[in-house]
Design an enzyme around this catalytic site. Structure first.
Site, PDB file in Angstrom:
ATOM      1  N   THR A  86     -19.147 -13.220  40.990  1.00 34.91           N
ATOM      2  CA  THR A  86     -18.131 -13.170  39.928  1.00 34.91           C
ATOM      3  C   THR A  86     -18.379 -14.219  38.865  1.00 34.91           C
ATOM      4  OG1 THR A  86     -16.459 -12.227  41.370  1.00 34.91           O
ATOM      5  CG2 THR A  86     -15.647 -13.500  39.524  1.00 34.91           C
ATOM      6  N   SER A 107     -22.029 -10.528  46.083  1.00 28.80           N
ATOM      7  CA  SER A 107     -22.420 -11.128  47.369  1.00 28.80           C
ATOM      8  C   SER A 107     -21.919 -10.354  48.579  1.00 28.80           C
ATOM      9  CB  SER A 107     -21.998 -12.594  47.449  1.00 28.80           C
ATOM     10  OG  SER A 107     -20.638 -12.738  47.776  1.00 28.80           O
ATOM     11  N   THR A 165     -18.277 -15.332  45.772  1.00 29.78           N
ATOM     12  CA  THR A 165     -17.409 -16.023  46.734  1.00 29.78           C
ATOM     13  C   THR A 165     -17.329 -15.297  48.080  1.00 29.78           C
ATOM     14  OG1 THR A 165     -15.428 -14.860  45.945  1.00 29.78           O
ATOM     15  CG2 THR A 165     -15.938 -16.990  44.915  1.00 29.78           C
ATOM     16  N   ASP A 166     -17.623 -13.980  48.083  1.00 31.01           N
ATOM     17  CA  ASP A 166     -17.293 -13.190  49.272  1.00 31.01           C
ATOM     18  C   ASP A 166     -18.082 -13.567  50.524  1.00 31.01           C
ATOM     19  OD1 ASP A 166     -15.303 -11.903  47.930  1.00 31.01           O
ATOM     20  OD2 ASP A 166     -16.433 -10.074  47.541  1.00 31.01           O
TER      21      ASP A 166
HETATM   22  C1  SIN Z   1     -19.067 -11.599  44.998  1.00 29.64           C
HETATM   23  O1  SIN Z   1     -18.839 -12.163  46.061  1.00 29.64           O
HETATM   24  O2  SIN Z   1     -20.200 -11.476  44.522  1.00 29.64           O
HETATM   25  C2  SIN Z   1     -17.933 -11.008  44.219  1.00 29.64           C
HETATM   26  C3  SIN Z   1     -16.672 -11.730  44.381  1.00 29.64           C
HETATM   27  C4  SIN Z   1     -16.715 -13.141  43.863  1.00 29.64           C
HETATM   28  O3  SIN Z   1     -17.732 -13.720  43.535  1.00 29.64           O
HETATM   29  O4  SIN Z   1     -15.593 -13.724  43.779  1.00 29.64           O
END
Ligand code: SIN
Length: 352
Positions: free
Chosen positions: A36, A83, A116-117
């Site tokens: 993100t 991710s 973040t995932d």
């Molecule tokens: C991801 O994990 O690539 C998408 C969600 C995020 O980064 O918050």
């Protein structure tokens, strides 16, 4: 009002302050993988219907002019993924690249931008496999780069600040997020939307970063980086996660064993307790040579060995304070390193 004596005309013997040669800024490599933080939405008020990982690392750096006052930054686009789709070949590429940079005398620290995932899984994997004391700092964002009040730019500036700090050397892999510095082993994502999405349950953050200042309040106690025997190699033993819940069946465990998995992590209820039906399937799996690790789906706390299940009698391993997804990372590495049997595997879980 105080007047500085060195510039006061009433002090004839004042001497000019010696000129101090400016030290060169630390050299930081930023490795971008997507997420993100590199996401874009059709408009600035859209913080959920965006596409992750579409902006290049140059775009991320251009959004933070203040970086030039903190470090000499060089950038590499390692990948551009959401991710949720992180996969082991990319982990191998990333860890190997970081190990090359660890050995490169022209680099002082490394920052990884990530989604973040699955950040907590990648961070722990790197914590166990990176070799060298240079800071390695992961960061991310909860709002896409196109959003009003996007959190990525400040998180990136803070991550580079942490990577440029001598205090970060030898602390293992770190996560800089929302002004806090977390240990890769402890940190987990705890919110689907909040900007303060990362916490280190039970133990808290290692320290903080704000306005160019970095302060650590504690250091990781468990072995990491150079103190592990783990190396990134070609092999990734097949390890899967199953969940225990009301009315669960043994279908998933039996299918995994039939598919030839080497290990199963069970996300148990409470203190790693397991529905009797799944527990019998896992006992059968152990009898076929599959490693079984008991973790908890609760989200904080630890799983006591021989607590909610008799690990000694059943041949299970306790994940301790690792959540099921981090436990999977450690089980893969331990199996790849030749660990077999519950005693040797429990030792790995008690050490890392
Ligand atoms: C991801 O994990 O690539 C998408 C969600 C995020 O980064 O918050």
């Amino acid at each position: 009002m105080n007047t500085p004596t060195s510039s006061s005309p009433s002090t004839p013997d004042a001497v000019p302050a010696p000129s101090v040669a400016a030290l060169p800024l630390p050299r930081i490599a930023v490795l971008a993988t997507g997420g993100t933080i590199a996401g874009a939405a059709p408009d600035a008020t859209n913080t959920s219907g965006y596409q992750a990982g579409v902006l290049g690392v140059g775009h991320l750096l251009d959004a933070v002019p203040a970086l030039s006052g903190v470090a000499q930054v060089q950038a590499e686009q390692i990948a551009s993924v959401d991710s949720k789709d992180m996969a082991m070949p990319l982990w191998t590429t990333l860890a190997q690249r970081i190990n090359v940079l660890q050995a490169d005398p022209s680099i002082d620290g490394i920052v990884v931008t990530h989604g973040t995932d699955t950040l907590e899984e990648t961070a722990y994997l790197l914590h166990l496999t990176v070799k060298g004391a240079k800071p390695v700092v992961l960061t991310a964002a909860m709002r896409p780069a196109s959003a009003l009040s996007a959190d990525g730019p400040l998180n990136l500036l803070n991550a580079v600040t942490v990577a440029a700090s001598a205090a970060s050397r030898g602390q293992g892999v770190l996560v800089a997020f929302n002004n806090r510095i977390h240990c890769a082993r402890d940190v987990v994502k705890t919110s689907t939307y909040a900007v303060d999405a990362f916490q280190s349950p039970e133990v808290g953050a290692l320290g903080w970063v704000q306005d160019g200042r970095v302060e650590f309040q504690r250091s990781p106690l468990r072995a990491h980086t150079d103190a592990t025997g783990f190396v990134i190699g070609a092999s990734w033993p097949s390890v899967e996660v199953v969940v225990s819940y009301a009315g669960a069946s043994r279908v998933a465990v039996d299918a995994l064993v039939a598919a030839g998995v080497r290990g199963i992590v069970v996300a148990g209820t409470g203190n790693g307790s397991i529905h009797a039906t799944i527990q019998q399937a896992l006992v059968d799996a152990v009898s076929q040579g599959v490693a079984v690790v008991r973790a908890s789906r609760v989200g904080s706390g630890h799983v006591m060995r021989n607590g909610a299940a008799s690990d000694d009698a059943l041949g299970f391993v306790s994940a301790g304070s690792l959540n099921p997804y981090k436990a999977r990372v450690l089980l893969m590495l331990a199996l790849a390193a030749g660990g077999t049997g519950p005693v040797a595997l429990q030792k790995a879980f008690d050490t890392y």
